[in-house]
Design a protein around this motif. Structure first.
Motif, short mmCIF file in Angstrom:
data_model
loop_
_atom_site.label_atom_id
_atom_site.label_comp_id
_atom_site.label_asym_id
_atom_site.label_seq_id
_atom_site.Cartn_x
_atom_site.Cartn_y
_atom_site.Cartn_z
N MET A 29 51.52 44.74 39.30
CA MET A 29 51.30 44.16 37.98
C MET A 29 50.97 42.67 38.08
O MET A 29 50.08 42.18 37.37
N LEU A 30 51.68 41.94 38.93
CA LEU A 30 51.40 40.52 39.08
C LEU A 30 49.98 40.27 39.59
O LEU A 30 49.27 39.38 39.09
N MET A 31 49.56 41.04 40.58
CA MET A 31 48.22 40.86 41.12
C MET A 31 47.15 41.31 40.14
O MET A 31 46.08 40.71 40.04
N TRP A 32 47.41 42.39 39.42
CA TRP A 32 46.43 42.90 38.45
C TRP A 32 46.22 41.89 37.32
O TRP A 32 45.11 41.72 36.83
N ASN A 33 47.30 41.24 36.90
CA ASN A 33 47.22 40.31 35.77
C ASN A 33 46.95 38.87 36.20
O ASN A 33 46.87 37.99 35.33
N LEU B 227 36.70 32.67 42.57
CA LEU B 227 35.65 33.65 42.32
C LEU B 227 34.76 33.16 41.19
O LEU B 227 35.14 32.30 40.41
N ASN B 228 33.57 33.75 41.09
CA ASN B 228 32.72 33.46 39.95
C ASN B 228 32.42 34.76 39.20
O ASN B 228 32.88 35.83 39.58
N GLN B 229 31.63 34.64 38.14
CA GLN B 229 31.41 35.78 37.26
C GLN B 229 30.58 36.89 37.92
O GLN B 229 30.56 38.02 37.44
N ASP B 230 29.94 36.61 39.05
CA ASP B 230 29.17 37.64 39.74
C ASP B 230 30.06 38.55 40.59
O ASP B 230 29.64 39.64 40.97
N ASN B 231 31.26 38.10 40.90
CA ASN B 231 32.19 38.90 41.71
C ASN B 231 33.61 38.74 41.16
O ASN B 231 34.48 38.18 41.81
N PRO B 232 33.85 39.25 39.93
CA PRO B 232 35.11 38.93 39.25
C PRO B 232 36.21 39.95 39.53
O PRO B 232 35.97 41.04 40.06
N THR B 233 37.43 39.58 39.19
CA THR B 233 38.50 40.56 39.00
C THR B 233 38.49 40.96 37.52
O THR B 233 37.73 40.42 36.72
N VAL B 234 39.33 41.89 37.15
CA VAL B 234 39.26 42.43 35.79
C VAL B 234 39.58 41.37 34.74
O VAL B 234 39.00 41.37 33.65
N GLN B 235 40.51 40.45 35.05
CA GLN B 235 40.85 39.42 34.07
C GLN B 235 39.68 38.46 33.86
O GLN B 235 39.44 38.01 32.73
#
Length: 276
Positions: free
Chosen positions: A205-209, A218-226
Motif C-alpha cells: 500500500m505504501l509503495m502503491w500510494n 519520473l516524468n509523465q512518459d513513464n509514470p506510476t499510477v499516482q
C-alpha cells in the motif's frame, strides 16, 4: 462462560463508524459515474450516474495520463519492493531473534535509528543526485532501489519472530541436523506467516500510494499510477469525474492484495489459536 452482547449504543456507534468509513468510497463512485458538470453542481448529486463506463474509457485512453502504463509500473514497483522487504525482513528478523552473534544488539539499534530519519524529507536531494550520477532518472530502478530494505519491517519481524519461534524449537532443529537456512525455511516462515502478511499489505500500500519520490525521478512518459492520475487534470481546469474514475480503478489492485494477504493473516491466527 459469559457471552458479551453488544448494546444498542454499541451497534449505533459501529454503524456510524462504518458509514463514515465507507461514504468516501461511495462518493468516489458517484462522481466517477457522472459528468464533470454534475461533480461541481450545487446541490450535489448523491446517486450514481450512467457515465462510469465512458469515464473509464476516457481514463484509459487519455493521451497525457498514460494510465495503463502507470498501473503496470506501480504493480512492478510495489511487487518487487514488497517481495524484497518481506524476504530481507524475515531473514534479518530470524537472525536478530534466534541467532547469537557479536554485535547483534548494536546492529539492531542501528536499524532502529534508520527509522528516525525521514527519508522523504531529508533524503530527497542526496537520493536524486545519486540517481542522476547513476543515470537512472525516469526509470523504475530509481523508484525501487531506495525502498528495498525497510527498518520498520526488520523491527516488526524481529519482534514477531521472538514471540512466535521459541529458541527451544530452533535448537531442536539444529540437533536434528538442519542448517540455518533450512531452519528459516521450514521452522520460522510457517510460524511468522501472519506477520509477513501484515508487512506485505503495509509495504504494498505504501509503495502503491507513493507520490512524492516518483514525481521527482519520473516524468509523465513513464509514470506510476499516482502520477498518471495527476496527469488526468486538464490544462486549465480540473476533471473531477476522470480523476475519481482513475482513483476507483487504482484501488482495485489494493483490494485484491488485501483479500489475498488478509486470508493469510486469518489463517495464521487460526492455526495459532488451534495450537494454543
Amino acid at each position: 462462560m459469559t457471552v458479551w452482547k453488544p448494546t444498542v449504543l454499541t451497534r449505533v456507534l459501529l454503524g456510524l463508524a462504518i458509514f463514515v468509513s465507507a461514504f468516501p468510497l461511495y462518493w468516489m463512485l458517484v462522481i466517477a459515474s457522472r459528468t464533470n458538470a454534475d461533480a461541481v453542481a450545487s446541490p450535489p448529486k448523491f446517486l450514481p450516474g450512467g457515465n462510469l463506463g465512458d469515464n473509464i474509457v476516457r481514463v484509459l485512453t487519455h493521451p497525457e495520463a498514460q494510465f495503463l502504463l502507470g498501473l503496470t509500473n506501480s504493480f512492478i514497483v510495489a511487487t518487487v519492493v514488497t517481495v524484497s522487504v518481506i524476504l530481507i525482513s524475515t531473514l534479518a528478523g530470524f537472525a536478530f531473534a534466534n541467532l547469537n552473534f557479536k554485535g547483534r544488539n548494536a546492529l539492531l539499534l542501528l536499524v532502529l535509528l534508520t527509522m528516525a530519519v525521514p527519508l522523504q524529507q531529508m533524503g530527497v536531494v542526496p537520493l536524486y543526485r545519486l540517481m542522476v550520477s547513476l543515470e537512472w532518472t525516469n526509470t523504475l530502478k530509481a523508484v525501487i532501489l531506495p525502498y528495498l530494505l525497510n527498518g520498520f519491517g526488520v523491527f516488526l519481524m524481529t519482534q514477531y519472530t521472538r514471540q512466535s519461534v521459541p529458541m527451544e524449537l530452533v535448537e531442536a532443529a539444529r540437533v536434528d541436523g538442519a542448517a540455518t537456512l533450512r531452519i528459516w525455511w521450514n521452522v520460522v516462515l510457517p510460524a511468522v506467516r501472519p506477520g509477513m502478511a501484515v508487512l506485505g499489505i503495509n509495504t504494498f500500500m505504501l509503495m502503491w500510494n507513493d507520490y512524492m519520490w516518483p514525481l521527482i525521478v519520473l516524468n509523465q512518459d513513464n509514470p506510476t499510477v499516482q502520477i498518471a492520475i495527476n496527469g488526468l487534470n486538464a490544462r486549465f481546469s480540473t476533471e473531477y469525474s476522470l480523476i475519481f474514475a482513475g482513483t476507483a480503478l487504482s484501488i482495485i489492485p489494493l483490494v485484491l492484495v488485501f483479500v489475498l494477504f488478509g486470508r493469510q493473516i486469518v489463517g495464521g491466527l487460526m492455526e495459532g489459536a488451534v495450537k494454543a
